[in-house]
Design an enzyme around this catalytic site. Structure first.
Site, PDB file in Angstrom:
ATOM      1  N   ASP A 168       6.144  52.106  28.539  1.00  0.00           N
ATOM      2  CA  ASP A 168       5.892  50.691  28.828  1.00  0.00           C
ATOM      3  C   ASP A 168       4.399  50.409  28.967  1.00  0.00           C
ATOM      4  OD1 ASP A 168       6.707  47.965  29.646  1.00  0.00           O
ATOM      5  OD2 ASP A 168       5.865  48.582  31.570  1.00  0.00           O
ATOM      6  N   MET A 223      28.603  58.157  40.446  1.00  0.00           N
ATOM      7  CA  MET A 223      29.217  58.989  41.475  1.00  0.00           C
ATOM      8  C   MET A 223      28.214  59.778  42.320  1.00  0.00           C
ATOM      9  SD  MET A 223      32.206  58.056  41.089  1.00  0.00           S
ATOM     10  CE  MET A 223      33.181  57.243  39.834  1.00  0.00           C
TER      11      MET A 223
END
Length: 306
Positions: free
Chosen positions: A128, A75
């Site tokens: 990562d 939203m």
């Protein structure tokens, strides 16, 4: 349903209508913390991770995350972001990388979600980049620190607001200090009348009452100043502050953190009197950027640049 609910009167999902709201300058600052092993932290600092410059890649990832926020959060309004800035602070005692993301806009709705997304994506990118050498990396403490603009005005996280409950001074180094009724801090010098004041980086020492009380619970009868601290604080997590972070004491005094803890090569008088000294582990040190005079009970605020 409320005016700003994401559901209408019939319970259907919707994007909040901000068409009639006034445009204001809005800023949001979010924080995230990435805890790595001490070895990994050294590799990151020395840019020896094989995949490349970890923090620069994470910075770019955070900026990209801001631009993709409405694609990730159902939203959220697509916004014309005015500015994004990501900073990384190394907190060596706990092998932690603090991520600060600042997002800015002149618009009808805030940019808190964009700032929070930035630190989240930056933290994941650090993982990562480093997972080959450290799979135990922890990403956490993601939260909004500050927001300005809009109808609700200024929001400041309560962990940034503390109190200086006492001030202590002594004419000799390595000795316990005694409480004083009023403290005068001089720019680029320290606490007036204290042995540690001078032209160096450890002009003022700070220690939390929470740590002093912990030692009292171990059976030690301690007066304030027993560990050689100048400023006794309440409500702030001092050892988690990065070097370079500034503190505002009262209305005008500015302190800048210069060192977290210290290494004790010799047992000082405090150690022999008390049986332990927590300043090396839990205390922090600062220099005086702007001086002034204050009394106990003064507000102490952690400043977050925006």
């Amino acid at each position: 349903m409320g005016e700003f609910s994401h559901f209408d009167e019939e319970g259907r999902s919707r994007m909040v209508d901000v068409t009639d709201k006034k445009e204001t300058k809005r800023i949001a600052i979010a924080q995230g913390k990435v805890k790595v092993s001490p070895k990994t932290l050294e590799l990151i600092k020395d840019q020896e991770i094989e995949k490349g410059d970890v923090l620069e890649v994470a910075r770019v990832a955070g900026i990209m995350g801001v631009k993709r926020t409405p694609d990730l959060i159902p939203m959220c309004h697509p916004l014309l972001i005015g500015g994004v800035d990501l900073k990384f602070n190394i907190i060596e005692p706990t092998a932690t990388i603090e991520i600060l993301a600042t997002t800015k806009i002149t618009g009808k709705t805030g940019v808190e979600m964009e700032a929070l997304t930035a630190v989240s994506v930056a933290g994941l990118t650090i993982y990562d980049m480093c997972k080959a050498v450290d799979k135990g990396i922890e990403i956490g403490e993601i939260k909004l620190l500050k927001k300005t603009g809009g109808k609700s005005g200024i929001y400041l996280d309560q962990e940034l607001i503390g109190e200086a409950i006492a001030f202590c001074s002594s004419p000799e180094k390595g000795t316990a200090k005694e409480e004083i009724a009023e403290a005068t801090f001089k720019e680029d010098y320290g606490l007036e009348g204290d042995a540690h004041a001078g032209d160096w980086h450890r002009q003022v020492s700070l220690l939390a009452i929470e740590d002093i009380d912990f030692m009292r619970e171990q059976g030690l009868d301690l007066e304030l100043g027993a560990f050689g601290e100048n400023v006794i604080t309440k409500g702030l997590k001092l050892p988690e502050l990065p070097v370079g972070r500034r503190l505002k004491l009262g209305k005008e005094i500015i302190l800048e953190v210069t060192q977290i803890g210290k290494e004790c090569h010799d047992r000082c008088n405090i150690y022999h009197q008390v049986g332990d000294c927590i300043m090396p582990r839990r205390g922090i040190f600062a220099k005086v950027i702007k001086g002034g005079t204050v009394k106990p009970g003064t507000k102490l605020e952690v400043l977050i640049n925006d």
